[in-house]
Design an enzyme around this catalytic site. Sequence first.
Site, PDB file in Angstrom:
ATOM      1  N   HIS A 172       7.659   2.220  -0.432  1.00  0.00           N
ATOM      2  CA  HIS A 172       7.123   3.568   0.156  1.00  0.00           C
ATOM      3  C   HIS A 172       7.761   3.725   1.604  1.00  0.00           C
ATOM      4  O   HIS A 172       8.445   2.949   2.259  1.00  0.00           O
ATOM      5  CB  HIS A 172       5.665   3.320   0.223  1.00  0.00           C
ATOM      6  CG  HIS A 172       4.733   3.274  -0.676  1.00  0.00           C
ATOM      7  ND1 HIS A 172       3.843   2.167  -1.039  1.00  0.00           N
ATOM      8  CD2 HIS A 172       4.618   4.059  -1.782  1.00  0.00           C
ATOM      9  CE1 HIS A 172       3.200   2.496  -2.127  1.00  0.00           C
ATOM     10  NE2 HIS A 172       3.651   3.490  -2.733  1.00  0.00           N
ATOM     11  N   CYS A 224      -1.890  -0.366   3.784  1.00  0.00           N
ATOM     12  CA  CYS A 224      -2.332  -0.097   2.591  1.00  0.00           C
ATOM     13  C   CYS A 224      -3.758  -0.563   2.276  1.00  0.00           C
ATOM     14  O   CYS A 224      -4.282  -0.091   1.400  1.00  0.00           O
ATOM     15  CB  CYS A 224      -1.392  -0.436   1.550  1.00  0.00           C
ATOM     16  SG  CYS A 224      -0.884  -2.172   1.653  1.00  0.00           S
TER      17      CYS A 224
HETATM   18  C1  CIR Z   1       1.801  -1.235  -6.033  1.00  0.00           C
HETATM   19  O1  CIR Z   1       3.015  -1.364  -6.307  1.00  0.00           O
HETATM   20  O2  CIR Z   1       1.277   0.057  -6.034  1.00  0.00           O
HETATM   21  C2  CIR Z   1       0.964  -2.175  -5.314  1.00  0.00           C
HETATM   22  N1  CIR Z   1       1.384  -3.334  -5.851  1.00  0.00           N
HETATM   23  C3  CIR Z   1       1.483  -2.226  -3.940  1.00  0.00           C
HETATM   24  C4  CIR Z   1       0.917  -0.979  -3.131  1.00  0.00           C
HETATM   25  C5  CIR Z   1       1.025  -1.142  -1.433  1.00  0.00           C
HETATM   26  N2  CIR Z   1       0.733  -0.111  -1.010  1.00  0.00           N
HETATM   27  C6  CIR Z   1       1.123   0.426   0.303  1.00  0.00           C
HETATM   28  O3  CIR Z   1       1.911  -0.254   0.927  1.00  0.00           O
HETATM   29  N3  CIR Z   1       0.776   1.826   0.685  1.00  0.00           N
END
Ligand code: CIR
Length: 253
Positions: free
Chosen positions: A159, A246
């Site tokens: 991201h 997140c």
């Molecule tokens: C994903 O791949 O969507 C999750 N395993 C990790 C998401 C992390 N989200 C973020 O940093 N905003």
Amino acid sequence: MLALTREVSESIGRCELTHLDRTPIDVTRARRQHDAYEETLIGLGCEVVRLPAAHECPDAVFVEDAAVVVPEVAVITRPGAPSRRPETATVAEALAAFRTLVRIEPPATLDGGDVLRLGKRVFVGLSSRSGAAAVEQLSALLGPFGYTVGGVAVRGCLHLKSAVTAVAEDAVLYNPDLVDVEPFDGVTAVAVDPSEPGAANALAIAGTVVVPAAFPRTRRRLEQRGHRVVAVDISELAKAEGAVTCCSILLDA
Ligand code: CIR
């Protein structure tokens, strides 16, 4: 300041992975770390509203990806990973108490982790999860409130906020290998320590920067520049490619 969070799912071991190999995740330990994260937010003055676990959604603890909240509205996203789309309904339900809801519509996809706001400037990572159509829709949704919205290229990370985050109103922390700093003009840009490429994700709350304990050198860099920093151990959540932004959605309630 209100922080919306969600309990770690039993199924977190089946999370989406893009850049990491799958390794076993100790759910009890992940929950303990998540509790400590919430305690840190409470210590910084947040009221934590924790949603119940959504065990059928392995990544549901990473609430940030389900919504982009500004003072005027909450934008409910359409996450790029199909497995994550069911997460948004319960986040929307919780946010409806605080904001008018608007939505990203198909075929656009957007993860909240790709959205960095610096005042009235909104930057959207052009990643495997978020694309140009989302930039267009977000611009149409937020433009009327005076926001400018633009896409930013990222490389080698999940991201935009894996590559750059705000550590103060006028400063960002970034990894020069993952994102070019030019779009973020007008603010001070602090680079992560080169030995800590994953350290660009930090969470600024009320004058303090929350950082993962795994990155002491970057922490020192921030402190040397006068930032107040607290570290949290999120090593178990990091195995799911999660970091500090997140795990919460922050809003002035
Ligand atoms: C994903 O791949 O969507 C999750 N395993 C990790 C998401 C992390 N989200 C973020 O940093 N905003």
